[in-house]
Design an enzyme around this catalytic site. Structure first.
Site, PDB file in Angstrom:
ATOM      1  N   ARG A   1       0.795  -1.241   0.000  1.00 40.31           N
ATOM      2  CA  ARG A   1       0.000   0.000   0.000  1.00 40.31           C
ATOM      3  C   ARG A   1       0.824   1.286   0.000  1.00 40.31           C
ATOM      4  O   ARG A   1       0.273   2.371   0.189  1.00 40.31           O
ATOM      5  CB  ARG A   1      -0.975   0.034   1.183  1.00 40.31           C
ATOM      6  N   ASP A   2       2.123   1.206  -0.216  1.00 37.79           N
ATOM      7  CA  ASP A   2       2.923   2.436  -0.253  1.00 37.79           C
ATOM      8  C   ASP A   2       4.124   2.280  -1.179  1.00 37.79           C
ATOM      9  O   ASP A   2       5.209   2.781  -0.891  1.00 37.79           O
ATOM     10  CB  ASP A   2       3.385   2.800   1.166  1.00 37.79           C
TER      11      ASP A   2
END
Length: 221
Positions: free
Chosen positions: A75-76
């Site tokens: 997610r990053d």
């Protein structure tokens, strides 16, 4: 945290410990000495040559696929969370994925699940702007494709919110004079699809579209 601590890969930062304190949780990760992809872009005049970039990214795609099979989404993913190192044992340079602070477990069979809204403009897909939107491997696919797009063109894709408001869209690679095979350009645009259901769904599928365009899809394990 337990899953990541057991995950052994030279391409993913090693989680050494985890603990709770001050009402929150902490991950203790190895310090990785190297150069971020963002720094490499800066030193290359804003762009990384396609041949070198695609060579660096290929094993990373397969390692992130392994993470997804453990039900972990990062997610990053972004140029500042990918570090180029020289690996003495492997005798070559390769990428290492850092910063699992936003990583979450996901359940592929769930239609919806509440997630904290963690976004990095230009790299986060639309579903990450909502706590209730379904997220999965395709969420990381978008971020990785945005990272590759940025490294090839020197331009960060418009944010997903800008795209949803029709204020901007992702220009094709050819608009920036990037010379890559047509299937590479098509794969990146497919991975940057706004609608998560129309987007490339897995890293395995992304690898196939980028590197094996003439081969039939491999069956999912």
């Amino acid at each position: 945290a337990r899953t990541l601590a057991k995950f052994n890969s030279p391409y993913v930062v090693h989680v050494r410990d985890y603990f709770r304190e001050h009402g929150t949780a902490y991950l203790v990760m190895d310090y990785v000495e190297g150069k971020t992809l963002a720094k490499e872009m800066e030193e290359c005049g804003g762009k990384i040559p396609p041949e070198r970039l695609l060579s660096l990214i290929e094993p990373m795609i397969l390692q992130i696929d392994r993470l997804h099979r453990k039900n972990i989404i990062h997610r990053d993913i972004a140029p500042d969370n990918l570090v180029i190192i020289w690996d003495e044992q492997m005798e070559k340079e390769h990428l290492v994925l850092l910063d699992f602070g936003a990583a979450r477990a996901f359940v592929s069979s769930q239609v919806s699940q509440k997630y904290t809204a963690t976004v990095k403009s230009g790299y986060a897909p639309l579903e990450q702007y909502s706590q209730k939107s379904r997220q999965g491997p395709y969420t990381d696919v978008y971020a990785l494709c945005a990272t590759v797009y940025n490294a090839l063109t020197g331009v960060t894709p418009p944010s997903a919110l800008e795209r949803s408001a029709d204020a901007a869209d992702v220009e094709p690679l050819e608009s920036y004079g990037v010379q890559v095979p047509e299937h590479v350009s098509q794969a990146l645009m497919h991975g940057l699809e706004q609608n998560s259901e129309k987007r490339i769904q897995t890293m395995r599928q992304l690898h196939q579209e980028l590197y094996e365009p003439s081969d039939p899809p491999a069956p999912e394990a």
